[in-house]
Design a protein around this motif. Structure first.
Motif: not given
Length: 355
Positions: A6, A222, A281, A283, A323-324, A327
């Protein structure tokens, strides 16, 4: 497996942000004023070599594209801010489109939620999302079409990928069906629609799938929301739940909730999902205190071993969405930082080289 990250375009000045947040505002503004809120809390988290780039500069996109290629990140998921004809933060994507020599694969996630002054803890509406009628949908499609036609725009079976952030709006099915039809009219096989779900609960996912648009191809789980929803329901989280309750009673609005990324990954690695057409996803960590202070929360990083185990579990999937990329105000960063350097990019590269 294709790994897309992202991509937040909030790193250049726009008139709306100047009005709402002050002259010259970008995401770097919040980063530079961040403060440590507990012992060992690394804030502010600065980019390596103080590279506070601007995304209205072609050289920044070139650097990001080269960095992604070097470390086996296949492309970017650009947040697409479109409010029934009004665009925000569109410059980076339009600059990419205008410069075919930048080797960056990409597709859009339509961030179709209204904007509020939530960073300051209020619900003051800044810009409301609306969806209009077919004429408005055609205007949107005409804007999207040149991106879809770009050879770098990600397509699956001749269908451009298009993710929507917020699924619960009344015109969803009609809107996406219209875009799908117009794609077919223009020589594509349709639109590859992706909706976002934030849970590992199979009942929740199945209910979500039942309510998806008729032309939606995939549901994306997500992160970190999906892992977090699973972890906070587990027995391993119970002691932390008690600690949070006591901490909030004692410190009230000066208590910051923290979660263990290692424990989250363990729960995720131990959870088997029996659902189809789901894109997982990833993170690495989270820290949105630069935006929210004590109203935010922190997720500490997992070990490399837990990350590798998770990647091994999804390696046969067609896509993985990270993600990401940048950010910075939510602590989700693949770009190099002063503290961690290229750590997470190196993890991705090392895992990819093992396959």
């Amino acid at each position: 497996m294709k790994k897309f990250a992202f991509y937040l375009p909030q790193f250049h000045e726009i008139p709306e942000n100047n009005e709402w947040w002050g002259k010259g505002f970008t995401e770097w503004t919040n980063i530079k004023k961040a403060k440590p809120l507990y012992k060992g809390h690394v804030q502010p988290n600065y980019p390596l070599n103080n590279y506070f780039y601007s995304l209205d500069n072609k050289s920044t996109l070139e650097w990001q594209a080269q960095l992604a290629q070097k470390y086996d990140v296949d492309g970017m998921i650009f947040y697409h801010y479109y409010f029934n004809g009004k665009k925000l933060l569109e410059k980076p994507a339009e600059m990419l489109l205008a410069n075919a020599d930048i080797p960056m694969r990409f597709f859009f996630c339509w961030a179709n939620h209204s904007w509020y002054r939530s960073w300051e803890g209020t619900k003051e509406l800044l810009l409301e999302q609306s969806y209009g009628c077919e004429d408005d949908w055609e205007t949107h499609f005409q804007y999207l079409l040149p991106f879809f036609q770009d050879s770098r725009y990600e397509k699956r079976n001749n269908k451009p990928l298009f993710m929507i952030f917020k699924s619960n709006f009344g015109q969803k099915n009609d809107y996406l069906t219209y875009l799908d039809k117009r794609c077919i009219d223009c020589g594509f096989a349709g639109l590859c629609c992706i909706e976002i779900c934030e849970s590992y609960d199979e009942n929740v996912i199945q209910k979500f799938i039942k309510n998806k648009a008729s032309v939606t191809d995939f549901v994306h789980l997500r992160e970190p929301a999906s892992m977090l929803s699973c972890y906070t329901k587990s027995l391993s989280y119970f002691p932390q739940r008690v600690a949070n309750y006591i901490g909030k009673k004692i410190k009230r609005n000066q208590y910051l909730v923290r979660y263990s990324g290692e424990k989250m990954y363990k729960v995720a690695n131990d959870t088997k999902l029996n659902v189809n057409n789901v894109i997982r996803g990833l993170c690495f960590e989270w820290d949105n205190t630069p935006r929210h202070g004590y109203r935010g929360y922190v997720i500490t990083p997992p070990s490399k071993e837990s990350f590798f185990k998770y990647m091994d579990s999804v390696q046969s999937d067609e896509y993985l969405f990270i993600n990401a990329w940048n950010e910075w105000c939510e602590g989700m960063v693949l770009e190099p930082t002063q503290e961690k350097k290229y750590k997470y990019l190196e993890w991705i590269k090392e895992w990819s080289n093992r396959k």
